[in-house]
Design a protein around this motif. Sequence first.
Motif, mmCIF file in Angstrom:
data_model
loop_
_atom_site.group_PDB
_atom_site.id
_atom_site.type_symbol
_atom_site.label_atom_id
_atom_site.label_comp_id
_atom_site.label_asym_id
_atom_site.label_seq_id
_atom_site.Cartn_x
_atom_site.Cartn_y
_atom_site.Cartn_z
ATOM 1 N N VAL A 37 62.959 -58.907 25.170
ATOM 2 C CA VAL A 37 64.191 -58.924 25.780
ATOM 3 C C VAL A 37 65.086 -58.687 24.772
ATOM 4 O O VAL A 37 66.401 -57.868 24.955
ATOM 5 N N LEU A 38 65.160 -58.948 23.396
ATOM 6 C CA LEU A 38 66.081 -58.792 22.662
ATOM 7 C C LEU A 38 65.990 -57.243 22.389
ATOM 8 O O LEU A 38 67.024 -56.568 22.217
ATOM 9 N N LEU A 39 64.899 -56.724 22.014
ATOM 10 C CA LEU A 39 64.508 -55.409 21.950
ATOM 11 C C LEU A 39 64.913 -54.321 22.976
ATOM 12 O O LEU A 39 65.849 -53.363 22.718
ATOM 13 N N ASP A 40 64.587 -54.905 23.999
ATOM 14 C CA ASP A 40 65.523 -54.091 25.373
ATOM 15 C C ASP A 40 67.048 -53.914 25.524
ATOM 16 O O ASP A 40 67.632 -53.023 25.711
ATOM 17 N N HIS A 41 67.479 -55.285 24.974
ATOM 18 C CA HIS A 41 69.085 -55.348 24.949
ATOM 19 C C HIS A 41 69.681 -54.521 23.896
ATOM 20 O O HIS A 41 70.630 -53.779 24.274
ATOM 21 N N LEU A 42 68.977 -54.394 22.822
ATOM 22 C CA LEU A 42 69.416 -53.388 21.558
ATOM 23 C C LEU A 42 69.133 -52.125 22.104
ATOM 24 O O LEU A 42 69.990 -51.320 21.918
ATOM 25 N N ARG A 43 68.170 -51.805 22.460
ATOM 26 C CA ARG A 43 67.888 -50.385 23.061
ATOM 27 C C ARG A 43 68.666 -49.872 24.285
ATOM 28 O O ARG A 43 69.164 -48.733 24.238
ATOM 29 N N HIS A 44 68.679 -50.833 25.249
ATOM 30 C CA HIS A 44 69.365 -50.149 26.411
ATOM 31 C C HIS A 44 70.665 -50.711 26.815
ATOM 32 O O HIS A 44 71.442 -49.953 27.642
ATOM 33 N N THR A 45 71.327 -51.719 26.037
ATOM 34 C CA THR A 45 72.598 -52.027 26.232
ATOM 35 C C THR A 45 73.666 -51.951 25.182
ATOM 36 O O THR A 45 74.515 -51.367 25.089
ATOM 37 N N ALA A 46 72.968 -52.565 23.864
ATOM 38 C CA ALA A 46 73.894 -52.837 22.675
ATOM 39 C C ALA A 46 74.100 -51.473 22.069
ATOM 40 O O ALA A 46 75.066 -51.060 21.615
ATOM 41 N N GLY A 155 73.686 -58.099 13.320
ATOM 42 C CA GLY A 155 74.476 -59.254 13.570
ATOM 43 C C GLY A 155 73.977 -59.819 15.104
ATOM 44 O O GLY A 155 74.133 -61.026 15.252
ATOM 45 N N LEU A 156 73.948 -58.795 15.697
ATOM 46 C CA LEU A 156 73.691 -59.269 17.206
ATOM 47 C C LEU A 156 72.203 -59.771 17.294
ATOM 48 O O LEU A 156 71.968 -60.936 17.759
ATOM 49 N N ALA A 157 71.417 -59.219 16.264
ATOM 50 C CA ALA A 157 69.783 -59.984 16.296
ATOM 51 C C ALA A 157 70.073 -61.315 15.634
ATOM 52 O O ALA A 157 69.337 -62.175 16.048
ATOM 53 N N SER A 172 62.696 -70.888 20.664
ATOM 54 C CA SER A 172 63.188 -70.863 19.150
ATOM 55 C C SER A 172 61.898 -70.411 18.024
ATOM 56 O O SER A 172 62.538 -69.778 17.093
ATOM 57 N N ALA A 173 60.969 -70.434 18.362
ATOM 58 C CA ALA A 173 59.824 -69.903 17.522
ATOM 59 C C ALA A 173 59.954 -68.355 17.388
ATOM 60 O O ALA A 173 59.572 -67.886 16.331
ATOM 61 N N ALA A 174 60.597 -67.711 18.311
ATOM 62 C CA ALA A 174 60.555 -66.019 18.342
ATOM 63 C C ALA A 174 61.717 -65.688 17.149
ATOM 64 O O ALA A 174 61.830 -64.808 16.720
ATOM 65 N N ALA A 175 62.765 -66.907 17.250
ATOM 66 C CA ALA A 175 63.914 -66.307 16.039
ATOM 67 C C ALA A 175 63.304 -65.863 14.847
ATOM 68 O O ALA A 175 63.916 -65.005 14.347
ATOM 69 N N ARG A 176 62.567 -66.810 14.187
ATOM 70 C CA ARG A 176 62.107 -66.161 12.838
ATOM 71 C C ARG A 176 61.289 -64.845 12.918
ATOM 72 O O ARG A 176 61.535 -64.160 12.142
ATOM 73 N N VAL A 178 61.680 -62.418 14.912
ATOM 74 C CA VAL A 178 62.467 -61.238 15.155
ATOM 75 C C VAL A 178 63.059 -60.936 13.951
ATOM 76 O O VAL A 178 63.098 -59.758 13.511
ATOM 77 N N LEU A 179 63.631 -61.894 13.080
ATOM 78 C CA LEU A 179 64.366 -61.458 12.013
ATOM 79 C C LEU A 179 63.437 -61.136 10.539
ATOM 80 O O LEU A 179 63.867 -60.790 9.767
ATOM 81 N N ASP A 180 62.010 -61.819 10.899
ATOM 82 C CA ASP A 180 61.163 -61.297 9.814
ATOM 83 C C ASP A 180 60.613 -59.932 9.895
ATOM 84 O O ASP A 180 60.276 -59.262 8.745
ATOM 85 N N GLU A 181 61.123 -59.121 11.213
ATOM 86 C CA GLU A 181 60.337 -57.860 11.375
ATOM 87 C C GLU A 181 61.504 -56.750 10.218
ATOM 88 O O GLU A 181 62.527 -57.096 10.422
ATOM 89 N N ARG A 182 60.936 -56.126 9.631
ATOM 90 C CA ARG A 182 61.711 -54.979 8.805
ATOM 91 C C ARG A 182 62.577 -54.279 9.622
ATOM 92 O O ARG A 182 63.559 -54.152 9.186
ATOM 93 N N ASP A 183 61.975 -53.722 10.498
ATOM 94 C CA ASP A 183 62.916 -52.713 11.483
ATOM 95 C C ASP A 183 62.729 -53.170 12.787
ATOM 96 O O ASP A 183 61.893 -52.379 13.798
ATOM 97 N N PHE A 184 63.373 -54.199 13.418
ATOM 98 C CA PHE A 184 63.350 -54.870 14.628
ATOM 99 C C PHE A 184 63.732 -53.839 15.725
ATOM 100 O O PHE A 184 63.049 -54.050 16.949
ATOM 101 N N VAL A 185 64.604 -52.712 15.584
ATOM 102 C CA VAL A 185 64.820 -51.901 16.475
ATOM 103 C C VAL A 185 63.487 -51.090 16.823
ATOM 104 O O VAL A 185 63.502 -50.606 17.903
ATOM 105 N N GLU A 186 62.647 -50.863 15.923
ATOM 106 C CA GLU A 186 61.266 -50.000 16.165
ATOM 107 C C GLU A 186 60.244 -50.714 16.748
ATOM 108 O O GLU A 186 59.122 -50.154 16.581
ATOM 109 N N ILE A 187 60.229 -51.991 16.707
ATOM 110 C CA ILE A 187 59.083 -52.701 17.105
ATOM 111 C C ILE A 187 58.558 -52.259 18.396
ATOM 112 O O ILE A 187 59.177 -52.100 19.296
ATOM 113 N N GLU A 188 57.277 -52.118 18.719
ATOM 114 C CA GLU A 188 56.571 -51.797 19.844
ATOM 115 C C GLU A 188 56.763 -53.047 20.772
ATOM 116 O O GLU A 188 56.203 -54.157 20.272
ATOM 117 N N THR A 189 56.975 -52.950 21.978
ATOM 118 C CA THR A 189 57.064 -54.023 22.819
ATOM 119 C C THR A 189 55.804 -53.760 23.773
ATOM 120 O O THR A 189 55.155 -52.957 23.976
#
Length: 190
Positions: A37-46, A155-157, A172-176, A178-189
């Motif tokens: 959902v974060l990746l979708d939000h980044l790609r399609h909204t933010a 900042g949004l992530a 909450s386990a997802a939080a770490r 998501v931030l550990d990914e080097r390029d979170f915008v490019e992660i395959e969903t």
Amino acid sequence: MTYADSAYPSGRYTLSHGLEGLVQAHRVTGADAVQRVLLDHLRHTAAPGDGVATAAAATADAVDPDTLVTIDHELSATKVTHELRRASTRVGRQMLQVTTDVEARLGQEQPEPLPSYAAAVAAKQTPGNQAVVAGLIHASHGLTPAEAVATELTGLAVGWAGAALRLRSKVSAAARRVLDERDFVEIETP
């Protein structure tokens, strides 16, 4: 990255960016769903909304103040709910106020068009959306439009991850992650 930090006093850290509502509605459960959902939000909204406005404002030396006001009003019009508009302007106005106060105390003069835009916000001639404010502030500190957008999406992530941690649930386990990914915008969903 100061402005993307959750400790920066913009009020952004109080936002869940919709995650809280999604969790309460049982639309997001588990780490994979948070990340998707974060990746979708980044790609399609933010990115196509706030990201474009941030980039446009970060090129403000080539944009007249009237165009900035137009961008700000158009961005407000794209925010579907009153809550989203209010959150964006609350954080934008707070960022503008903190930056103005700090730079005045340091004796730093803000380059145009930031002071003109700040005056328009104070006079309620323009909403003061976070994306526009951030673009202007980042540009005034020498960031390119791409760097300004990357800072805001980071900042949004970070805020999303913080919201997941505050929810104290399985998400909450997802939080770490998501931030550990080097390029979170490019992660395959999935």
